[in-house]
Design a protein around this motif. Structure first.
Motif, short mmCIF file in Angstrom:
data_model
loop_
_atom_site.label_atom_id
_atom_site.label_comp_id
_atom_site.label_asym_id
_atom_site.label_seq_id
_atom_site.Cartn_x
_atom_site.Cartn_y
_atom_site.Cartn_z
N LYS A 1 -27.53 8.46 -21.10
CA LYS A 1 -26.51 8.64 -20.08
C LYS A 1 -25.51 7.48 -20.15
N VAL B 1 -22.42 5.21 -17.48
CA VAL B 1 -21.76 5.01 -16.18
C VAL B 1 -20.47 4.24 -16.43
N CYS C 1 -17.77 1.53 -15.62
CA CYS C 1 -17.70 0.24 -14.96
C CYS C 1 -16.28 -0.30 -15.07
N THR D 1 -23.00 -1.70 -10.48
CA THR D 1 -22.52 -0.32 -10.63
C THR D 1 -23.62 0.59 -11.13
N LEU D 2 -24.37 0.13 -12.14
CA LEU D 2 -25.47 0.93 -12.68
C LEU D 2 -26.52 1.22 -11.61
N ARG E 1 -25.57 3.80 -9.23
CA ARG E 1 -25.68 5.14 -9.82
C ARG E 1 -27.12 5.64 -9.81
N ALA F 1 -28.74 6.35 -6.23
CA ALA F 1 -27.81 7.01 -5.31
C ALA F 1 -28.53 7.74 -4.19
#
Length: 293
Positions: A7, A9, A11, A91-92, A95, A98
């Protein structure tokens, strides 16, 4: 426990947006998340053995830090520094947690990954609940840092995989004894073949830029800041040290047990910088610590 999912994400940095790739192991609905972060020139694949062993209990998330492996490179190489990496990990974590109200994670960080975890764990309301620091602390040996900085910036090219693999084994001898198959994996994880046929290391050579900017004064300031961050950590912590490590001295490790989170110290015999966490005895130490709640 099955194949990992690849995956990414998105940033941000002062230079723009970049995508950070990560591997995810285990039940995608499992709220128990373990984040594993690699060393300065390594990649997420380093944790394949650990992630597989832990995926019965955790959803294990292993990112390629910006500029390495499958992740995009930063437009400004001067941003290859721990504060940027910490921002990317926030940020990770947002994600992958969540659906979790408290965004809690456990963290295993090898070398640079440990520094990132150390800073993140020092913050008020940190999402890190249990922390494993693999052969890293607030004191960075100047000679070892110079060696790493010089190694990073060399534009090395190999005519075939075998030549590249021999190089990786030579420069990684401090990892300790490994089988031929394990050395092959350690090399294949960080070598990539270019369109012209040559093999190169799978990271942005611009990673060396911040190392070149380090002065003695800056190093002293950074060390004071790292100790301040370390002393602010309150979560349970495990400190791993390679018995022969030239980056984390025994004196520093012992000082760490008296300060900050006062971690459990486990020394890995016959290994320098840094334990690879590929072997059952090393994995067991991490698993036992993370399972003690």
């Amino acid at each position: 426990m099955g194949e990992p999912r690849l995956k990414s994400v998105q940033c941000s940095s002062p230079a723009g947006l970049h995508r950070m790739a990560y591997k995810e192991w285990g039940d995608p609905a499992n709220p128990r998340v373990l984040v594993c972060v690699h060393g300065v020139t390594r990649v997420a694949d380093d944790f394949d053995a650990l992630a597989d062993a832990m995926s019965d209990r955790y959803r294990v998330v292993c990112p390629d830090v910006a500029g390495r492996g499958r992740s995009e490179r930063l437009r400004d190489p001067n941003l290859y520094v721990v504060p940027q990496y910490v921002a990317d990990m926030v940020t990770l974590i947002a994600r992958v947690t969540a659906n979790d109200e408290d965004e809690a994670v456990h963290w295993v960080g090898t070398s640079m990954g440990g520094l990132i975890g150390m800073i993140l764990a020092s913050f008020d309301n940190s999402p890190i609940r249990r922390l494993v620091l693999n052969d890293i602390g607030p004191v960075l040996d100047p000679a070892a840092m110079a060696r790493i900085g010089e190694y990073i910036g060399q534009d090395l090219r190999f005519p075939n995989f075998e030549a590249g693999a021999r190089f990786v084994k030579d420069v990684s001898s401090s990892f300790g004894p490994h089988s031929d198959a394990e050395w092959h994996k350690l090399a294949s994880d960080v070598l990539v073949q270019e369109s012209g046929g040559e093999w190169v290391r799978h990271y942005d050579l611009g990673l060396a830029r911040p190392f070149a900017a380090i002065t003695p004064e800056r190093a002293e300031q950074d060390q004071a800041a790292l100790w301040a961050a370390y002393d602010a950590i309150r979560c349970p912590t495990l400190l791993l040290r390679g018995e022969l490590s030239d980056l984390l001295s025994r004196a520093t490790a012992e000082e760490m047990t008296r300060r900050g989170p006062k971690p459990i110290l486990a020394e890995i015999p016959g290994v320098g910088h840094a334990p690879t966490l590929m072997h059952a005895n090393q994995i067991a130490i991490v698993r036992d610590f993370l399972s003690t709640e």
